[in-house]
Scaffold this motif. Structure first.
Motif, PDB file in Angstrom:
ATOM      1  N   LYS A 180       0.807  -1.225   0.000  1.00 20.12           N
ATOM      2  CA  LYS A 180       0.000   0.000   0.000  1.00 20.12           C
ATOM      3  C   LYS A 180       0.846   1.283   0.000  1.00 20.12           C
ATOM      4  N   ASP A 181       1.968   1.276   0.728  1.00 23.56           N
ATOM      5  CA  ASP A 181       2.756   2.496   0.916  1.00 23.56           C
ATOM      6  C   ASP A 181       4.066   2.562   0.138  1.00 23.56           C
ATOM      7  N   ASN A 182       4.618   1.423  -0.263  1.00 25.05           N
ATOM      8  CA  ASN A 182       5.960   1.413  -0.859  1.00 25.05           C
ATOM      9  C   ASN A 182       6.073   0.476  -2.064  1.00 25.05           C
ATOM     10  N   PHE A 183       7.069   0.774  -2.912  1.00 23.42           N
ATOM     11  CA  PHE A 183       7.573  -0.188  -3.883  1.00 23.42           C
ATOM     12  C   PHE A 183       8.838  -0.772  -3.260  1.00 23.42           C
ATOM     13  N   TYR A 184       9.129  -2.038  -3.571  1.00 22.38           N
ATOM     14  CA  TYR A 184      10.339  -2.677  -3.061  1.00 22.38           C
ATOM     15  C   TYR A 184      11.089  -3.284  -4.240  1.00 22.38           C
ATOM     16  N   ALA A 185      12.374  -3.005  -4.320  1.00 23.20           N
ATOM     17  CA  ALA A 185      13.236  -3.636  -5.322  1.00 23.20           C
ATOM     18  C   ALA A 185      14.264  -4.459  -4.558  1.00 23.20           C
ATOM     19  N   SER A 186      14.264  -5.767  -4.788  1.00 25.17           N
ATOM     20  CA  SER A 186      15.184  -6.669  -4.083  1.00 25.17           C
ATOM     21  C   SER A 186      16.186  -7.240  -5.074  1.00 25.17           C
ATOM     22  N   PHE A 187      17.450  -7.284  -4.672  1.00 24.56           N
ATOM     23  CA  PHE A 187      18.538  -7.772  -5.517  1.00 24.56           C
ATOM     24  C   PHE A 187      19.314  -8.829  -4.738  1.00 24.56           C
ATOM     25  N   GLU A 188      19.643  -9.922  -5.401  1.00 22.37           N
ATOM     26  CA  GLU A 188      20.453 -10.959  -4.754  1.00 22.37           C
ATOM     27  C   GLU A 188      21.918 -10.543  -4.794  1.00 22.37           C
ATOM     28  N   VAL A 189      22.547 -10.428  -3.617  1.00 22.28           N
ATOM     29  CA  VAL A 189      23.962 -10.052  -3.517  1.00 22.28           C
ATOM     30  C   VAL A 189      24.652 -10.938  -2.480  1.00 22.28           C
ATOM     31  N   PRO A 190      24.676 -12.249  -2.708  1.00 25.70           N
ATOM     32  CA  PRO A 190      25.252 -13.146  -1.690  1.00 25.70           C
ATOM     33  C   PRO A 190      26.744 -12.902  -1.491  1.00 25.70           C
ATOM     34  N   GLY A 191      27.162 -12.879  -0.235  1.00 22.66           N
ATOM     35  CA  GLY A 191      28.572 -12.735   0.098  1.00 22.66           C
ATOM     36  C   GLY A 191      29.150 -11.366  -0.165  1.00 22.66           C
TER      37      GLY A 191
END
Length: 138
Positions: A51-62
């Motif tokens: 409702k309030d935000n957009f989220y952008a998630s990126f995989e950055v292991p290690g």
């Protein structure tokens, strides 16, 4: 006498399959340029909203947070990860960048980012015009 197919280039079906899977493998500098040969690979990303935000998630292991750069230019969110490896006297550096377009209504001054368990999450607060609202029926 045994008849065989004429193959002027000496290529087999397996050679062609390899080429389609890794077309730049014979050109290491181009492979690095397009991040196909980078140990970081291409940054996997996922975008969702509530409702309030957009989220952008990126995989950055290690990857440590000091090796990650997040920028918003115009309406383009860019994440750049630089990883350095050092073995003996030899040192190498790899960079991978991923960019996504964000809606114009995002509040740029309120964007935040955090890394947790190998996932970089960028929170992009919605402007008032993008938030949903209830409409009363007359």
């Amino acid at each position: 006498m045994k008849l065989t197919n004429y193959n002027p280039f000496g290529l087999t079906r397996a050679d062609l399959n390899d080429w389609f899977q890794h077309p730049l493998a014979g050109f290491p500098s181009l492979s690095r340029f397009f991040s196909m040969d980078s140990p970081l690979g291409r940054l996997a990303a996922d975008v969702h909203e509530d409702k309030d935000n957009f989220y952008a998630s990126f995989e950055v292991p290690g990857v440590k947070k000091e090796d990650v750069k997040v920028e918003l230019n115009d309406r383009l969110l860019s994440v750049t990860v630089t990883k350095k490896d050092k073995s003996g006297e030899q040192e190498s550096s790899y960079t991978s960048t991923r960019s996504i377009s964000v809606p114009e209504s995002v509040k740029a001054d309120a964007i935040s980012a955090k890394i947790e368990d190998g996932i970089l999450t960028v929170t992009l607060p919605k402007g008032e015009d993008r938030k949903g609202r209830s409409i009363e029926i007359a």
